[in-house]
Design a protein around this motif. Structure first.
Motif, mmCIF file in Angstrom:
data_model
loop_
_atom_site.group_PDB
_atom_site.id
_atom_site.type_symbol
_atom_site.label_atom_id
_atom_site.label_comp_id
_atom_site.label_asym_id
_atom_site.label_seq_id
_atom_site.Cartn_x
_atom_site.Cartn_y
_atom_site.Cartn_z
ATOM 1 N N ARG A 28 0.740 -1.122 -0.020
ATOM 2 C CA ARG A 28 0.052 0.014 0.010
ATOM 3 C C ARG A 28 0.910 1.311 -0.124
ATOM 4 O O ARG A 28 0.656 2.211 -0.896
ATOM 5 C CB ARG A 28 -1.080 -0.056 1.148
ATOM 6 N N ASP A 29 1.805 1.136 0.903
ATOM 7 C CA ASP A 29 2.961 2.609 0.847
ATOM 8 C C ASP A 29 3.508 2.510 -0.487
ATOM 9 O O ASP A 29 3.608 3.632 -1.159
ATOM 10 C CB ASP A 29 3.989 2.174 1.973
ATOM 11 N N ARG A 31 2.528 1.825 -3.615
ATOM 12 C CA ARG A 31 1.538 2.303 -4.458
ATOM 13 C C ARG A 31 1.289 3.959 -4.068
ATOM 14 O O ARG A 31 1.221 4.792 -4.994
ATOM 15 C CB ARG A 31 0.050 1.756 -4.309
ATOM 16 N N THR A 32 1.156 4.318 -2.905
ATOM 17 C CA THR A 32 1.111 5.719 -2.475
ATOM 18 C C THR A 32 2.229 6.488 -2.658
ATOM 19 O O THR A 32 2.179 7.425 -3.390
ATOM 20 C CB THR A 32 0.739 5.831 -0.971
ATOM 21 N N ARG A 35 2.868 8.135 -6.037
ATOM 22 C CA ARG A 35 2.279 8.961 -6.787
ATOM 23 C C ARG A 35 2.422 10.305 -5.941
ATOM 24 O O ARG A 35 1.662 11.533 -6.316
ATOM 25 C CB ARG A 35 0.752 8.804 -6.873
ATOM 26 N N ALA A 36 3.023 10.204 -4.763
ATOM 27 C CA ALA A 36 2.903 11.258 -3.723
ATOM 28 C C ALA A 36 4.219 12.266 -4.065
ATOM 29 O O ALA A 36 4.982 11.850 -4.848
ATOM 30 C CB ALA A 36 3.129 10.593 -2.352
ATOM 31 N N VAL A 39 5.693 13.322 1.975
ATOM 32 C CA VAL A 39 5.086 12.720 3.007
ATOM 33 C C VAL A 39 5.479 13.323 4.381
ATOM 34 O O VAL A 39 6.537 13.722 4.658
ATOM 35 C CB VAL A 39 5.568 11.296 3.034
ATOM 36 N N ALA A 51 0.480 11.332 3.166
ATOM 37 C CA ALA A 51 0.942 11.476 1.942
ATOM 38 C C ALA A 51 0.188 12.545 1.051
ATOM 39 O O ALA A 51 -1.056 12.672 1.034
ATOM 40 C CB ALA A 51 0.969 10.211 1.055
ATOM 41 N N LEU A 53 -0.924 13.796 -2.384
ATOM 42 C CA LEU A 53 -0.886 13.158 -3.644
ATOM 43 C C LEU A 53 -1.800 14.371 -4.550
ATOM 44 O O LEU A 53 -2.239 15.439 -3.924
ATOM 45 C CB LEU A 53 -2.141 11.982 -3.671
ATOM 46 N N MET A 58 -3.704 11.588 1.509
ATOM 47 C CA MET A 58 -3.830 10.272 1.754
ATOM 48 C C MET A 58 -3.409 9.650 3.021
ATOM 49 O O MET A 58 -2.125 9.680 3.254
ATOM 50 C CB MET A 58 -3.077 9.234 0.712
ATOM 51 N N LEU A 60 -1.812 7.778 5.968
ATOM 52 C CA LEU A 60 -1.003 6.582 5.905
ATOM 53 C C LEU A 60 -1.147 5.792 7.544
ATOM 54 O O LEU A 60 -0.410 4.672 7.719
ATOM 55 C CB LEU A 60 0.304 6.969 5.661
#
Length: 270
Positions: A28-29, A31-32, A35-36, A39, A51, A53, A58, A60
């Motif tokens: 999950r991290d 994927r995030t 695109r971020a 953070v 994060a 985006l 988003m 975390l």
């Protein structure tokens, strides 16, 4: 990416990291982070909080909005674009909670300052990416020290000497963690204070100091003074604004540290 992807925005409790420099701690991290832009990371333990985006924030970490200092961090995040347009102006963070933190270690802050002669050191609110250290970790330094470190390494390289960064900026929270880990291993407080400045008193907090090593040499050992790298630094570091902070017999009672060098900008030098 933001206009300044090599800038760490620093607040008392939370750091704003460029996302591309962080390691994913799960699918999950990953994927995030892919695109971020940035953070928000908790300073005391490095946990990722939220994060930024393109479409918004988003989470975390659950209940991230309850984190201490999150409002100041979000304000700093909102200020990043304007700050990038106006150029990098480095300020300092307030020296807060340090006496409380030292009491948790059993250190009398006033007595420590009198005994060592060390001043409290504020953290900068902006740090520049100065490359990577020996362990491929991002090396954060004050922007002036980052430029000077690049010049120092280049000059040494021209003379056939390789200089490695072992570590640069450390937060007050990071320094506190050093003490807690060493206490957990059974070291006495006086033993730790002989080799580590108390939280709030380390030159590393300023982003102007770094520990330097040489390939194949153990990090932060007195044996570094027998290397060609140390000999070169002794002869040339001053030309680039660097000085060894803790020579033998230094007045602060800190053990000899031939690896620890601090950038001291002179008038007209940037």
């Amino acid at each position: 990416m933001r206009n300044q992807p090599g800038i760490l925005v620093n607040t008392p409790d939370v750091e704003l990291w460029p996302a591309y420099l962080l390691r994913a701690r799960g699918n999950r991290d990953a994927r995030t982070l892919a695109r971020a832009h940035r953070v928000l990371r908790r300073k005391r333990d490095g946990r990722y909080l939220v994060a930024e985006l393109p479409e918004g924030l988003m989470p975390l970490l659950p209940r991230w909005r309850r984190e201490p200092g999150i409002d100041a961090a979000l304000d700093a995040l909102d200020a990043v674009p304007a700050h990038a347009r106006s150029g990098l102006q480095v300020g300092t963070l307030p020296l807060h909670r340090l006496h409380e933190r030292m009491r948790t270690l059993g250190v009398d802050a006033d007595a420590y300052a009198r005994r060592t002669g060390l001043p409290l050191v504020a953290e900068p609110d902006r740090l520049a990416l100065a490359g990577f250290d020996r362990y491929r970790r991002p090396l954060w330094l004050h922007v002036d020290a980052a430029r000077a470190w690049a010049r120092l390494r280049a000059a040494a390289h021209r003379d056939g000497v390789v200089l490695e960064a072992i570590s640069g900026y450390r937060s007050h929270d990071y320094q506190l963690g050093i003490f807690e880990r060493k206490r957990a291993r059974g070291l006495a407080l006086d033993e730790i204070l002989a080799v580590n400045a108390a939280p709030g008193y380390s030159e590393h907090h300023s982003g102007l100091a770094l520990d330097i090593g040489a390939p194949g040499e153990p990090p932060a050992e007195e044996s570094f003074d027998a290397t060609a790298a140390f000999a070169w630094l002794t002869g040339h570091a001053g030309e680039h604004g660097f000085a060894m902070s803790y020579p033998r017999g230094n007045p602060h009672g800190i053990v000899y540290e031939p690896w620890h060098w601090r950038y001291r900008p002179a008038a007209g030098r940037a």
